[in-house]
Scaffold this active site. Structure first.
Site, PDB file in Angstrom:
ATOM      1  N   GLU A 126       5.973   3.184   9.313  1.00 39.69           N
ATOM      2  CA  GLU A 126       6.397   4.339   8.527  1.00 39.69           C
ATOM      3  C   GLU A 126       5.689   5.581   9.053  1.00 39.69           C
ATOM      4  O   GLU A 126       4.538   5.518   9.500  1.00 39.69           O
ATOM      5  CB  GLU A 126       5.996   4.070   7.078  1.00 39.69           C
ATOM      6  CG  GLU A 126       6.176   5.203   6.100  1.00 39.69           C
ATOM      7  CD  GLU A 126       5.589   4.878   4.725  1.00 39.69           C
ATOM      8  OE1 GLU A 126       6.112   5.404   3.751  1.00 39.69           O
ATOM      9  OE2 GLU A 126       4.611   4.094   4.641  1.00 39.69           O
ATOM     10  N   LYS A 169      13.870   5.737   2.494  1.00 39.54           N
ATOM     11  CA  LYS A 169      13.026   5.001   1.553  1.00 39.54           C
ATOM     12  C   LYS A 169      13.513   5.175   0.113  1.00 39.54           C
ATOM     13  O   LYS A 169      13.741   6.295  -0.350  1.00 39.54           O
ATOM     14  CB  LYS A 169      11.579   5.490   1.697  1.00 39.54           C
ATOM     15  CG  LYS A 169      10.549   4.683   0.921  1.00 39.54           C
ATOM     16  CD  LYS A 169       9.149   5.214   1.226  1.00 39.54           C
ATOM     17  CE  LYS A 169       8.058   4.430   0.533  1.00 39.54           C
ATOM     18  NZ  LYS A 169       6.721   4.986   0.818  1.00 39.54           N
ATOM     19  N   CYS A 182       7.146   0.236   3.270  1.00 38.00           N
ATOM     20  CA  CYS A 182       5.866   0.306   2.560  1.00 38.00           C
ATOM     21  C   CYS A 182       5.967  -0.094   1.081  1.00 38.00           C
ATOM     22  O   CYS A 182       6.066  -1.276   0.765  1.00 38.00           O
ATOM     23  CB  CYS A 182       5.294   1.708   2.739  1.00 38.00           C
ATOM     24  SG  CYS A 182       3.489   1.808   2.491  1.00 38.00           S
TER      25      CYS A 182
END
Length: 284
Positions: free
Chosen positions: A40, A112, A150
């Protein structure tokens, strides 16, 4: 298939970050990897997400993604990396994973879904959540790869949706924020998502001090195949769609689960009209 985990120590120098990715992509290709995954915010990272992230954001046909596509062509390898994508919203950008094939063509892009508004931080102040919650899976040389970022690891329903959509390898590209028990949680969650879904999980992380390092590949039985330490490094590992199929045959949870055939298809909850109450101070 051989894939590579490229653990970076990204900073605010975009050119330096791209140069590091290029070196690791060359190393991975030289070792026979067909795909290399980076963390990321691979192209631009700081300890705390701030207003500089939307300031450096670019469209997916901008210079950063053009460089990533060229990297794939130059080294004959698929490249997956976290970038800061322009969102068309003042003061906010997207935290996006992009995947390019060895021909430089874009295979997928994932924005995300779950932003890290936790541990005293507020990613959503400067990053916009994906407007879509649809799982993003792409096929490459006979293997299905699912993308998550994440904090998404803490939401098992996304991993299940990716698995349902055909993912055999989950690429969990991360910059896992350090803190109490955080390394243990990182390793536990990557293993849990693998076991629950009968998939490989490639957890690719930024190195300390921004993150915890310890990029890891976990097999469909939950066993780590490789784990890096705290320094920037690249590791090449094997994944096998046949192994995924064999584990799912032994543990056919996809066929046996009863709480809905697909994500969101849940039965109505049954709740007692007067649920029993207990004193929270009383011993269990």
């Amino acid at each position: 298939m051989r894939i590579a985990l490229g653990q970076l120590e990204s900073g605010t120098d975009i050119a330096a970050n791209l140069a590091a990715m290029d070196r690791f992509a060359a190393d991975a290709s030289g070792a026979g990897a067909r795909l290399v995954a980076f963390p990321e915010y691979a192209s631009y990272e700081k300890k705390v997400v701030d207003a500089s992230f939307p300031a450096v954001a670019e469209p997916l046909d901008g210079p950063v993604c053009t460089a990533l596509a060229g990297m794939g062509r130059r080294h004959g390898i698929a490249v997956v990396a976290g970038v800061v994508e322009a969102a068309g919203e003042p003061g906010r950008a997207y935290n996006t994973l992009v995947a390019f094939g060895p021909d430089g063509g874009r295979l997928a892009a994932y924005r995300k879904i779950h932003l890290f508004d936790a541990q005293g931080l507020g990613e959503s102040q400067f990053i916009a959540p994906s407007p879509s919650t649809a799982p993003v899976v792409f096929g490459f040389e006979g293997v299905g790869f699912g993308l998550l970022t994440c904090y998404d690891l803490r939401f098992p329903e996304l991993a299940r949706a990716l698995s349902d959509a055909g993912a055999e390898v989950l690429l969990a590209c991360s910059s896992w924020v350090p803190g109490e028990h955080k390394l243990r949680q990182w390793l536990s969650l990557t293993a849990a998502r693998a076991i629950e879904n009968g998939v490989y999980v490639a957890g690719v992380c930024q190195a300390p001090p921004i993150s915890v390092g310890h990029s890891v590949l976990v097999d469909p039985m939950g066993a780590p195949c490789t784990e890096l330490g705290t320094q920037p490094a690249v590791a090449v590992v094997e994944v096998s769609a046949d192994e995924v199929a064999a584990v799912r045959d032994r543990f056919p949870v996809h066929r046996q689960r009863r709480l809905g055939e697909r994500l969101g298809d849940w039965g109505a909850p049954t709740v007692s009209a007067s649920p029993p109450r207990r004193d929270p101070r009383a011993p269990l």
